[in-house]
Design a protein around this motif. Structure first.
Motif, mmCIF file in Angstrom:
data_model
loop_
_atom_site.group_PDB
_atom_site.id
_atom_site.type_symbol
_atom_site.label_atom_id
_atom_site.label_comp_id
_atom_site.label_asym_id
_atom_site.label_seq_id
_atom_site.Cartn_x
_atom_site.Cartn_y
_atom_site.Cartn_z
ATOM 1 N N PHE A 55 1.055 -1.284 0.132
ATOM 2 C CA PHE A 55 -0.038 0.252 -0.038
ATOM 3 C C PHE A 55 0.951 1.105 0.188
ATOM 4 N N ASP A 57 2.061 2.964 -2.275
ATOM 5 C CA ASP A 57 1.492 3.902 -3.375
ATOM 6 C C ASP A 57 0.449 4.932 -2.627
ATOM 7 N N GLU A 58 -0.270 4.280 -1.593
ATOM 8 C CA GLU A 58 -1.257 5.084 -0.874
ATOM 9 C C GLU A 58 -0.692 5.977 -0.024
ATOM 10 N N TYR A 59 0.390 5.754 0.663
ATOM 11 C CA TYR A 59 1.031 6.593 1.748
ATOM 12 C C TYR A 59 2.230 7.477 1.003
ATOM 13 N N VAL A 60 2.659 7.337 0.177
ATOM 14 C CA VAL A 60 3.767 8.070 -0.434
ATOM 15 C C VAL A 60 3.247 9.360 -1.362
#
Lengths: 260, 353, 176
Positions: A55, A57-60
């Protein structure tokens, strides 16, 4: 009131779903901070692995691509070769980088691909539920070696920094840990140096981060940190294994690093 | 540009891709497609493009996956065993809606098989090939000129619908030399604006993500249904085929790719001896030109399918015709190549009955 | 006019380059052509062969099952391909290296001491072009001018004297 801490713009506001005591959250924050501090956020592309950090890609807070298990360095290669203006980093766990993706790891280092790898070594397969990893320590229990990793059956855990240090194409290699604040600060420095290596077009860079996995280790977060200190660090010594800035004779570099 | 050049099919394929705007190629050696990476290794740098010999087919397709995420025209090629290795990456491209182009210069299988021409990867190519619900736009050239011109059509479809596209060739088409004529002007990829999903420098825009997963309950089902509509559109819009003697034939011979040329020679032999025989050759294998087969099934007495495998292509003919007419089959597996005379003999046998 | 040609011999005898040369010359001569080499592992075994089709009509099948003309440059090729010649076809034998004689009555046999002639001209390397000269003379499939014009294009990196010798080889081949 004086502001003493602010969340980095390198991360989004999406709440992370990691287990209590997991090292990924810290590593994510450090990467986000480095991206922001270096002023490269708008030209950074994250290559996201298969594993607990799927995940990412959701956090960065930058462009991202999620790809097949272990192929991060190949994906990063395709992006970087065609877009050298972008800063490309591949974030990978131990199963991803040192098992299924070993060939891509070694060959991207051999080509001195101008990419950065952030390698989280927690000695276990996290997302799939605690199976043995290529870095699982001798004697350490996992769901596929329930009585502990044995040399006879499973062989030895792989030391990636030492392995890659034999390759002239590896320009910056460091092993750090997130077990205590001092080491977290060192980890951030290493990540920054790795990104700078890429920005200055010096070739392949990787930071291996020793990280706890309390859930799959079956430990409390506090005890898990003790394991990092007492069991992991002795087998996976911290330090800089290659540094293009202070590189003397390549062979000597390797020798010194291993003896240290 | 109308000038003809004598080229190997593999070289024509590579040059065709470059002219169609390909600027990144990653591949790994395997016979009989080696001329493609060899050609790309010197040709792409001339156009400011990039070539990498990858450490494996698996790495190559993932380099393609990465480069494709930036919206540029990319290519990889291989032959049967290597294409099997690439399937996971192709499935990811389909799942992430990335337009890619690749070629399979098929050899005899299964396993290591041999390096002779074969058509035994038909199922793999036309049914998606990797895991999950998806299809790949598949074109089957039958000459060096089509090897040169089809990459452009593959890119056009791939970018229009955001799907993987491929050319299904074989060792015969890859290795043979023929005069080649390009039917399009070289495309300058710099003149094509980057798509609105492409990763890259993000100044002043929101972040973009290329991914094939969605773990939220029900969402992946919706996503697949949405994607299925694309494939329905492709089936409605992108079919292509070629035929000869369809107006008056009693026996319809059907083959694709290199085999269709051999069948064409056989049909000529039959016509010369006064037999009412026609040829139907699909140019796109997915989408399969079902309609023309259905139409022909109402007109002819028999259909003969000839392929260089043991009954793969024939299934699509059967599915299209739905039992309306008897289908005869002649297959040569494992690198066997039929001759026109051999097919003509079968034609005569069917017509005598 | 349709000529299905098979050229066969040892690797290094210029079998493949002759095939390409014939195809190129056919194209220059405004004919339809295809060239198909035996490739890969077969090539590594030391023998080489290729098929060339030259035709006034479009070439459909690029496969030459029964050659109209067979050029054999060595003994194993004779054994392998001689029986496949189409009745009424031609067999060109490099008699410098092949001692087998055809027993077939339904084909025309043309003996060409290609190595001997090539050495007389100056180099063994052009034995293939001696054979090519004989082929175009007997079949008329390709105009000699077209093949001579093509020499300079296909062998663009060859020295002028080498091109000249190739040209002579084609002419001398036409004497058999």
């Amino acid at each position: 009131m004086k502001k003493v801490f602010e969340k980095t713009n390198g991360l989004t506001d999406v709440p992370m779903r990691y287990c209590p005591g997991c090292g990924h959250g810290i590593a994510h924050r450090l990467v986000g901070e480095v991206i922001e501090e270096l002023g490269v956020r708008e030209r950074t592309i994250a290559v996201v692995p298969v594993g607990c950090s799927v995940f990412l890609d959701e956090y960065v807070n930058c462009d991202g691509i999620q790809g097949p298990h272990g192929r991060g360095p190949a994906i990063a290669t395709g992006i970087k070769r065609t877009h050298p203006e972008c800063i490309v980093f591949s974030y990978q766990g131990d199963g991803d980088l040192a098992s299924i993706g070993m060939a891509e790891t070694i060959h991207s280092a051999a080509r001195s691909e101008n990419i950065t790898i952030v390698f989280i070594n927690n000695a276990i397969y996290g997302m799939t539920g605690g199976q043995m990893a290529p870095t699982t320590l001798i004697g350490m229990r996992a769901t596929t070696c329930p009585s502990g990793r044995s040399i006879e059956v499973n062989g030895y855990p792989i030391r990636m920094c030492e392995l890659l240090a034999t390759l002239p194409g590896a320009s910056y290699l460091a092993r750090t840990s997130v077990d205590k604040p001092a080491n977290i600060i060192k980890t951030k420095k290493a990540i920054k140096k790795a990104f700078e290596t890429q920005i200055q077009k010096k070739g392949f860079s990787m930071v291996e981060i020793l990280s706890p996995c309390p859930t799959d280790w079956g430990m409390t977060p506090r005890v898990a940190l003790k394991r990092v200190q007492n069991e992991m660090i002795p087998y996976f010594p911290l330090g800089v294994y290659r540094d293009w800035e202070s590189r003397g004779k390549k062979e000597d570099d390797v020798k010194v690093a291993i003896e240290a | 540009m109308a000038e003809k050049t004598l080229m190997k099919g593999n070289e024509a394929l590579a040059e065709g891709a470059v002219r169609a705007g390909c600027r990144f190629f990653a591949g790994y050696p395997i016979t009989p497609q080696n001329e493609v990476p060899e050609y790309m290794s010197w040709r792409l740098p001339q156009e400011g493009g990039f070539f990498i010999q990858a450490e494996s087919e698996v790495a190559a397709i993932n380099m393609i996956f990465g480069a494709a995420s930036t919206g540029i025209r990319v290519m990889t090629s291989s032959s049967s065993p290597g294409i099997s290795l690439k399937q996971e990456g192709i499935s990811y491209c389909a799942g992430a809606d990335l337009p890619i182009f690749y070629a399979n210069v098929v050899r005899g299988g299964p396993g290591l098989g041999n390096i002779a021409p074969a058509q035994s990867d038909y199922f793999q190519s036309t049914r998606g090939g990797g895991h999950g619900d998806y299809r790949v736009f598949v074109m089957a050239p039958n000459s060096a000129t089509e090897m040169a011109n089809f990459p452009k059509r593959c890119y056009d479809v791939a970018f229009k619908y955001r799907v993987p596209s491929m050319i299904l060739a074989d060792g015969l088409l890859g290795q043979m030399m023929e005069p080649v004529e390009f039917d399009f002007e070289p495309i300058d990829p710099g003149s094509i604006p980057a798509p609105d999903w492409a990763l890259g420098v993000a100044t002043g825009r929101n972040k973009r993500v290329v991914k094939s997963y969605d773990l939220r309950p029900g969402r992946l089902e919706d996503w697949n249904i949405e994607r299925q509509k694309k494939f329905e559109m492709i089936e409605a819009e992108e079919c292509d085929w070629d035929g000869e003697g369809l107006e008056d034939c009693e026996l319809l011979v059907s083959s694709y790719g290199s085999c269709s040329r051999i069948s064409k020679s056989a049909v000529k032999l039959a016509r010369d001896s006064g037999l009412a025989v026609g040829l139907l050759r699909p140019i796109t294998l997915y989408p399969f030109p079902k309609k023309i087969f259905r139409d022909m099934a109402r007109k002819v007495k028999n259909i003969l399918v000839v392929e260089m495998s043991l009954g793969q292509y024939v299934e699509d003919v059967q599915l299209s015709v739905e039992g309306a007419v008897p289908i005869h089959f002649h297959g040569r597996p494992g690198g066997g190549i039929p001759t026109a005379e051999e097919i003509f003999e079968i034609v005569k046998k069917i017509m005598r009955k | 006019m349709y000529q299905g040609i098979i050229v066969a011999g040892f690797g290094g005898q210029g079998v493949i380059s002759m095939g390409i040369m014939l195809a190129y010359a056919g194209m220059v001569d405004n004919k339809h052509v295809t060239f198909f080499p035996a490739y890969g592992a077969e090539m590594r075994g030391g023998t080489a062969n290729c098929s060339v089709i030259v035709s006034t009509d479009e070439v459909d099948s690029p496969v030459v099952g029964q050659p109209d003309s067979l050029l054999v440059m060595n003994e194993p090729s004779f054994a392998k391909f001689e029986p496949t010649i189409r009745p009424g076809g031609r067999l060109f034998i490099n008699t410098s290296l092949v001692s087998s004689k055809s027993k077939r009555k339904d084909i025309q046999v043309i003996d060409v001491p290609a190595n001997k002639v090539a050495e007389e001209i100056g180099t063994l390397k052009i034995a293939n072009m001696v054979m090519a000269g004989a082929l175009i003379k007997h079949t008329g499939a390709i105009a000699r001018d077209a093949i001579i014009k093509s020499l300079g294009i296909v062998y663009s990196r060859a020295k002028p004297e080498m091109l000249k010798m190739n040209e002579t080889a084609i002419k001398r081949g036409g004497e058999f």
